[in-house]
Enzyme design. Structure first.
Site, short mmCIF file in Angstrom:
data_model
loop_
_atom_site.label_atom_id
_atom_site.label_comp_id
_atom_site.label_asym_id
_atom_site.label_seq_id
_atom_site.Cartn_x
_atom_site.Cartn_y
_atom_site.Cartn_z
N TYR A 156 -12.24 -1.67 3.24
CA TYR A 156 -10.82 -1.72 2.95
C TYR A 156 -10.21 -0.98 4.17
CZ TYR A 156 -6.34 -0.54 0.26
OH TYR A 156 -5.21 -0.60 -0.06
N LYS A 160 -7.54 -2.87 6.56
CA LYS A 160 -6.15 -2.51 6.83
C LYS A 160 -5.79 -1.95 8.12
CE LYS A 160 -4.74 -2.94 2.50
NZ LYS A 160 -3.69 -3.85 2.16
P1 NAP Z 1 -2.76 -4.58 -7.55
O1 NAP Z 1 -1.75 -3.87 -8.65
O2 NAP Z 1 -4.21 -4.29 -7.85
O3 NAP Z 1 -2.08 -5.96 -7.38
C1 NAP Z 1 -2.78 -6.72 -6.35
C2 NAP Z 1 -1.99 -8.22 -6.42
O4 NAP Z 1 -2.77 -8.94 -5.40
C3 NAP Z 1 -2.08 -8.78 -7.86
O5 NAP Z 1 -0.76 -9.53 -7.85
C4 NAP Z 1 -3.23 -9.82 -7.39
O6 NAP Z 1 -2.92 -11.13 -8.40
C5 NAP Z 1 -3.12 -10.33 -6.36
N1 NAP Z 1 -4.26 -10.64 -5.65
C6 NAP Z 1 -5.56 -10.22 -5.38
N2 NAP Z 1 -6.41 -11.01 -4.87
C7 NAP Z 1 -5.72 -12.09 -4.43
C8 NAP Z 1 -5.80 -13.20 -3.47
N3 NAP Z 1 -6.99 -13.77 -3.02
N4 NAP Z 1 -4.88 -14.35 -3.43
C9 NAP Z 1 -3.42 -14.09 -4.06
N5 NAP Z 1 -3.16 -12.89 -4.62
C10 NAP Z 1 -4.19 -12.04 -5.09
O7 NAP Z 1 -2.44 -3.91 -5.76
P2 NAP Z 1 -1.33 -2.87 -5.56
O8 NAP Z 1 -1.69 -1.35 -5.62
O9 NAP Z 1 0.05 -3.34 -6.02
O10 NAP Z 1 -1.72 -3.16 -3.74
C11 NAP Z 1 -0.74 -4.14 -3.33
C12 NAP Z 1 -0.90 -3.97 -1.65
O11 NAP Z 1 -0.69 -2.50 -1.43
C13 NAP Z 1 -2.55 -4.34 -1.47
O12 NAP Z 1 -2.66 -4.96 -0.38
C14 NAP Z 1 -3.00 -2.99 -1.52
O13 NAP Z 1 -4.27 -2.73 -0.57
C15 NAP Z 1 -1.85 -2.13 -0.66
N6 NAP Z 1 -1.77 -0.65 -1.00
C16 NAP Z 1 -1.70 -0.21 -2.13
C17 NAP Z 1 -1.88 1.14 -2.31
C18 NAP Z 1 -1.95 1.83 -3.60
O14 NAP Z 1 -2.03 3.05 -3.70
N7 NAP Z 1 -1.60 1.10 -4.70
C19 NAP Z 1 -1.67 2.08 -1.16
C20 NAP Z 1 -1.85 1.46 0.07
C21 NAP Z 1 -1.87 0.08 0.10
P3 NAP Z 1 -3.63 -11.29 -10.04
O15 NAP Z 1 -3.19 -10.16 -10.68
O16 NAP Z 1 -2.88 -12.31 -10.54
O17 NAP Z 1 -4.99 -11.48 -9.79
#
Ligand code: NAP
Length: 248
Positions: A156, A160
């Site tokens: 990851y 990133k």
């Molecule tokens: P999440 O709740 O797990 O949601 C992930 C989303 O990505 C879902 O809408 C999922 O769609 C979609 N997805 C996954 N694989 C995909 C693919 N191959 N093609 C198209 N869509 C795909 O994640 P989140 O926490 O909101 O994170 C969003 C972004 O922020 C990510 O890049 C994550 O790495 C980054 N981020 C998150 C955090 C945190 O603390 N949460 C921190 C830093 C960065 P489905 O549900 O329909 O499968």
């Protein structure tokens, strides 16, 4: 801007979490939104309906952004619905955490494919439209794991960090056509991704955050909406930490 007025934004992984909040925030700023998702059609439809209820246009498109075919189909669906794309948010992401010692190659590939290659595929599919428009905004959702590294997240963190290199290179490539390319690096945000972590890991993380709490998806979305706005036209190649001070 499309024929009906209003900018058109494509948000990958917008069915929940940060992507959902970004889609809703961009709609609040007058954008029509393409809500991409992988599996959860119902959740994506609910996001699109919430946007339509505000008077903006929204469609859902199921597509795996990790594949060229998925990214191309996604962009084609957006063009068919709205006629142009002004803003691309590369948000779709997954985790497959574990120490490198025990990390199966599949877990490395899956995370790199979705988080990093997905952004490459979407930029590749979208950039011709923005080049022709001589305008555009591209924003990657990176992570504090990409700027600082994190034990148990080699795949990851590599993805990133890769997004940051991609952001800076594309900022240089696309600047002559007035297209800005930036990244937002969230810290720990309260979404399903972090809810999957053990409670003691969250507690430990919060202990390291100067502001002493997790961030909300909405707090990431407001930063993204700023970078996507006309007011941010002189900002490119930057990584904006939205992390409660964790990354400083
Ligand atoms: P999440 O709740 O797990 O949601 C992930 C989303 O990505 C879902 O809408 C999922 O769609 C979609 N997805 C996954 N694989 C995909 C693919 N191959 N093609 C198209 N869509 C795909 O994640 P989140 O926490 O909101 O994170 C969003 C972004 O922020 C990510 O890049 C994550 O790495 C980054 N981020 C998150 C955090 C945190 O603390 N949460 C921190 C830093 C960065 P489905 O549900 O329909 O499968």
């Amino acid at each position: 801007m499309n024929a009906n007025g209003g900018r058109v934004a494509l948000v990958t992984g917008a069915s929940r979490g940060i992507g959902r909040a970004i889609a809703l925030e961009l709609a609040r700023h007058g954008c029509h939104v393409v809500v991409n998702y992988l599996r959860d059609r119902e959740a994506a439809e609910a996001v699109a309906q919430a946007i339509r209820d505000t008077g903006q246009g929204a469609i859902t498109v199921q597509a795996d952004v990790a594949t060229a075919a998925g990214a191309i189909a996604l962009v084609e669906a957006a063009m068919e619905a709205f006629g142009t794309i002004d803003i691309l948010i590369n948000n779709a992401g997954i985790t497959r955490d574990g120490l490198l010692l025990r990390m199966p190659e599949d877990d490395w590939d899956a995370v790199l494919d979705t988080n990093l290659k997905g952004a490459f595929q979407c930029i590749k599919a979208v950039q011709r439209i923005m080049l022709k428009n001589r305008a555009g905004r591209i924003i990657q959702i990176s992570s504090v794991s990409g700027t600082r590294g994190n034990a148990g997240q080699a795949n990851y963190s590599a993805a990133k960090a890769g997004l940051i290199g991609l952001t800076k290179s594309m900022a240089r490539e696309l600047a002559p056509r007035h297209i800005t390319v930036n990244a937002v690096a969230p810290g720990f945000v309260d979404t399903e991704m972090t809810r999957a972590l053990p409670a003691d890991a969250i507690e430990q993380a919060v202990g390291q955050i100067p502001l002493g709490r997790l961030g909300s998806a909405e707090e990431i979305a407001t930063a993204v909406a700023f970078l996507a706005s006309p007011e941010a036209g002189y900002i490119t190649g930057q990584v904006l930490g939205v992390d409660g001070g964790l990354g400083m």
